[in-house]
Scaffold this motif. Structure first.
Motif, PDB file in Angstrom:
ATOM      1  N   GLY A  92       0.817  -1.213   0.000  1.00  0.00           N
ATOM      2  CA  GLY A  92       0.000   0.000   0.000  1.00  0.00           C
ATOM      3  C   GLY A  92       0.845   1.254   0.000  1.00  0.00           C
ATOM      4  N   PRO A  93       1.366   1.657  -1.164  1.00  0.00           N
ATOM      5  CA  PRO A  93       2.292   2.791  -1.213  1.00  0.00           C
ATOM      6  C   PRO A  93       1.677   4.145  -0.893  1.00  0.00           C
ATOM      7  N   ALA A  94       0.364   4.297  -1.056  1.00  0.00           N
ATOM      8  CA  ALA A  94      -0.254   5.614  -0.897  1.00  0.00           C
ATOM      9  C   ALA A  94      -0.038   6.187   0.500  1.00  0.00           C
ATOM     10  N   ALA A  95      -0.132   5.349   1.524  1.00  0.00           N
ATOM     11  CA  ALA A  95       0.052   5.830   2.897  1.00  0.00           C
ATOM     12  C   ALA A  95       1.459   6.371   3.110  1.00  0.00           C
ATOM     13  N   PHE A  96       2.419   5.811   2.406  1.00  0.00           N
ATOM     14  CA  PHE A  96       3.807   6.250   2.547  1.00  0.00           C
ATOM     15  C   PHE A  96       4.010   7.609   1.891  1.00  0.00           C
ATOM     16  N   ILE A  97       3.374   7.818   0.756  1.00  0.00           N
ATOM     17  CA  ILE A  97       3.453   9.125   0.113  1.00  0.00           C
ATOM     18  C   ILE A  97       2.767  10.172   0.983  1.00  0.00           C
ATOM     19  N   GLN A  98       1.632   9.823   1.570  1.00  0.00           N
ATOM     20  CA  GLN A  98       0.879  10.780   2.377  1.00  0.00           C
ATOM     21  C   GLN A  98       1.677  11.244   3.590  1.00  0.00           C
ATOM     22  N   THR A  99       2.255  10.300   4.333  1.00  0.00           N
ATOM     23  CA  THR A  99       2.987  10.665   5.537  1.00  0.00           C
ATOM     24  C   THR A  99       4.373  11.208   5.222  1.00  0.00           C
ATOM     25  N   ASN A 100       5.129  10.463   4.422  1.00  0.00           N
ATOM     26  CA  ASN A 100       6.544  10.780   4.251  1.00  0.00           C
ATOM     27  C   ASN A 100       6.802  11.949   3.307  1.00  0.00           C
ATOM     28  N   VAL A 101       5.884  12.198   2.380  1.00  0.00           N
ATOM     29  CA  VAL A 101       6.072  13.295   1.428  1.00  0.00           C
ATOM     30  C   VAL A 101       5.131  14.456   1.763  1.00  0.00           C
ATOM     31  N   VAL A 102       3.822  14.208   1.686  1.00  0.00           N
ATOM     32  CA  VAL A 102       2.860  15.286   1.938  1.00  0.00           C
ATOM     33  C   VAL A 102       2.968  15.777   3.380  1.00  0.00           C
ATOM     34  N   GLY A 103       3.100  14.839   4.328  1.00  0.00           N
ATOM     35  CA  GLY A 103       3.221  15.227   5.726  1.00  0.00           C
ATOM     36  C   GLY A 103       4.490  16.011   6.002  1.00  0.00           C
ATOM     37  N   THR A 104       5.608  15.572   5.426  1.00  0.00           N
ATOM     38  CA  THR A 104       6.865  16.293   5.628  1.00  0.00           C
ATOM     39  C   THR A 104       6.795  17.693   5.039  1.00  0.00           C
ATOM     40  N   LEU A 105       6.157  17.831   3.872  1.00  0.00           N
ATOM     41  CA  LEU A 105       6.000  19.157   3.278  1.00  0.00           C
ATOM     42  C   LEU A 105       5.210  20.086   4.198  1.00  0.00           C
ATOM     43  N   ALA A 106       4.105  19.602   4.737  1.00  0.00           N
ATOM     44  CA  ALA A 106       3.302  20.426   5.645  1.00  0.00           C
ATOM     45  C   ALA A 106       4.101  20.821   6.880  1.00  0.00           C
ATOM     46  N   LEU A 107       4.850  19.862   7.424  1.00  0.00           N
ATOM     47  CA  LEU A 107       5.675  20.151   8.596  1.00  0.00           C
ATOM     48  C   LEU A 107       6.717  21.218   8.267  1.00  0.00           C
ATOM     49  N   LEU A 108       7.375  21.091   7.129  1.00  0.00           N
ATOM     50  CA  LEU A 108       8.388  22.069   6.729  1.00  0.00           C
ATOM     51  C   LEU A 108       7.778  23.466   6.580  1.00  0.00           C
ATOM     52  N   GLU A 109       6.593  23.547   6.016  1.00  0.00           N
ATOM     53  CA  GLU A 109       5.961  24.861   5.847  1.00  0.00           C
ATOM     54  C   GLU A 109       5.658  25.504   7.196  1.00  0.00           C
ATOM     55  N   SER A 110       5.159  24.709   8.134  1.00  0.00           N
ATOM     56  CA  SER A 110       4.864  25.246   9.472  1.00  0.00           C
ATOM     57  C   SER A 110       6.143  25.674  10.179  1.00  0.00           C
ATOM     58  N   VAL A 111       7.174  24.847  10.074  1.00  0.00           N
ATOM     59  CA  VAL A 111       8.441  25.159  10.745  1.00  0.00           C
ATOM     60  C   VAL A 111       9.106  26.373  10.109  1.00  0.00           C
ATOM     61  N   ARG A 112       9.046  26.473   8.794  1.00  0.00           N
ATOM     62  CA  ARG A 112       9.606  27.661   8.113  1.00  0.00           C
ATOM     63  C   ARG A 112       8.956  28.942   8.630  1.00  0.00           C
ATOM     64  N   ASP A 113       7.641  28.944   8.724  1.00  0.00           N
ATOM     65  CA  ASP A 113       6.936  30.147   9.179  1.00  0.00           C
ATOM     66  C   ASP A 113       7.284  30.467  10.631  1.00  0.00           C
ATOM     67  N   TYR A 114       7.411  29.442  11.460  1.00  0.00           N
ATOM     68  CA  TYR A 114       7.797  29.660  12.858  1.00  0.00           C
ATOM     69  C   TYR A 114       9.203  30.234  12.928  1.00  0.00           C
ATOM     70  N   TRP A 115      10.129  29.642  12.188  1.00  0.00           N
ATOM     71  CA  TRP A 115      11.524  30.099  12.208  1.00  0.00           C
ATOM     72  C   TRP A 115      11.633  31.567  11.768  1.00  0.00           C
ATOM     73  N   LYS A 116      10.855  31.949  10.761  1.00  0.00           N
ATOM     74  CA  LYS A 116      10.888  33.329  10.289  1.00  0.00           C
ATOM     75  C   LYS A 116      10.411  34.308  11.360  1.00  0.00           C
ATOM     76  N   SER A 117       9.589  33.803  12.296  1.00  0.00           N
ATOM     77  CA  SER A 117       9.077  34.679  13.355  1.00  0.00           C
ATOM     78  C   SER A 117      10.068  34.883  14.487  1.00  0.00           C
ATOM     79  N   LEU A 118      11.114  34.077  14.518  1.00  0.00           N
ATOM     80  CA  LEU A 118      12.093  34.176  15.593  1.00  0.00           C
ATOM     81  C   LEU A 118      13.026  35.360  15.372  1.00  0.00           C
ATOM     82  N   GLN A 119      13.641  35.798  16.466  1.00  0.00           N
ATOM     83  CA  GLN A 119      14.554  36.930  16.401  1.00  0.00           C
ATOM     84  C   GLN A 119      15.876  36.585  17.076  1.00  0.00           C
ATOM     85  N   GLY A 120      16.935  37.228  16.637  1.00  0.00           N
ATOM     86  CA  GLY A 120      18.215  37.173  17.339  1.00  0.00           C
ATOM     87  C   GLY A 120      18.769  35.779  17.511  1.00  0.00           C
TER      88      GLY A 120
END
Length: 351
Positions: A92-120
């Protein structure tokens, strides 16, 4: 006290990492979706510990991840969350694409936005560490080892999904400047390993007197890495790794699958002999090979050694003996996994 957001921290490697991180004085916010491989019983010794905050949720839930980042203000995010079983990815490859690719992309987007909000200093010191696998490199012949510059050539839906996630992490560093680190590890083993993988599967079936299935001729070679060594390596990379770089982590322990199975049988014969006195090697049964089964993996971890001074502490013989002893001493944990009762732990977890 540093705070780390760890995703997939109720799984095998993530759970071992979380326990060790808390023991080293880190406050851990542990986000896990509790799929079949997530097991809260593996974190029982952290119950009531204020330095471990467990959240039941998915890395693909951007609203949840963004809320956790804003609330807990972590100094680092470590991504262990992944579907990781090759056989399941074939079925069942679909679950692997969902978590490992789509999920990682969503995580990266959230973390990028958080990191941009940090200072110093908070922004300067922040890191995103992505835990990956040597399987992204494909397969080797009888000689040679994977280095960090080995071209990617994944051969299973699982390894293809991990390769895609690695590329996304690289792209977020080069495109947005996100301070990333990636680690690619060899086969892990040790306590709390879900008993569908080779070593815990063989232990469980050997104790039950069942056939010990070995794919093909059993001569596939893997580099075995004790999970505690892996956890230490990740902490080492997080502390001193160069931003944007990849580090291979290996155990310096190449073994054929049949050698691993035979070694487990010998250890069990010493510690828990069969009632009929027969050697457990007599239970070995060769079965049809896995489709597209990679023949050999081997890791060159010299970059990690030369730059950061890390080397594995465990020999394969010591690590395997400790692993077998742990499973013999924790048969209740194994039984709850095999009968599915561990999944009842999901009732009442926070979200």
């Amino acid at each position: 006290m540093p705070t780390w957001l760890v995703t997939g921290g109720a799984g095998f490697i993530g759970g071992n990492f979380v326990r060790e991180a808390v023991a080293h004085g880190v406050r851990v916010v542990n986000l896990d979706a509790l799929t079949y491989a997530g097991n809260l019983e593996s974190l029982r010794d952290l119950d009531g510990n204020p330095d471990h905050v467990f959240i039941h949720g998915d890395i693909g839930d951007r609203a949840l991840v963004s809320r956790l980042l804003a609330e807990h203000r972590p100094d680092a995010v470590l991504n262990f969350a992944a579907e990781s079983h090759v056989d399941r990815s074939i079925d069942g490859p679909a679950a692997f694409i969902q978590t490992n690719v789509v999920g990682t992309l969503a995580l990266l987007e959230s973390v990028r936005d958080y990191w941009k909000s940090l200072q110093g200093a908070a922004r300067e010191g922040f890191r995103f560490l992505h835990v990956s696998t040597d399987e992204v490199y494909g397969t080797l012949g009888e000689t040679g080892k994977f280095t960090e510059t080995t071209p990617y050539a994944p051969n299973s839906p699982y390894s293809a999904s991990k390769a895609a996630s690695d590329h996304l992490v690289r792209a977020f560093h080069h495109t947005y400047g996100l301070p990333t680190l990636t680690t690619n590890c060899s086969n892990n083993y040790g306590p709390y390993h879900f008993p569908e993988k080779l070593i815990p599967l063989v232990i469980a079936k050997a104790l039950a007197g069942e056939p010990l299935p070995v794919y093909g001729d059993g001569r596939q070679v893997r580099d075995w890495l004790y999970v505690s060594d892996h956890c230490e390596a990740i902490r080492t990379v997080l502390a001193g790794g160069r931003v944007g770089e990849t580090y291979n982590i290996g155990g310096n322990a190449e073994k054929q699958n049949i050698e691993v199975v035979q070694a487990i049988c010998a250890l069990l014969d010493e510690r828990r002999p069969r009632e009929d006195g027969k050697p457990r090697e007599s239970q070995i049964t060769f079965v049809a090979d896995r489709p597209g089964h990679d023949r050999r993996y081997a890791i060159d971890a010299s970059k990690l050694r030369d730059e950061l001074g890390w080397e594995p502490k465990y020999t394969f013989e010591r690590g395997l003996a400790e692993t077998v002893d742990w499973y013999l001493a924790n048969q209740d944990w194994v039984r709850h996994v095999l009968d599915g009762s561990y999944r009842l732990e999901r009732i009442g977890v926070s979200a």
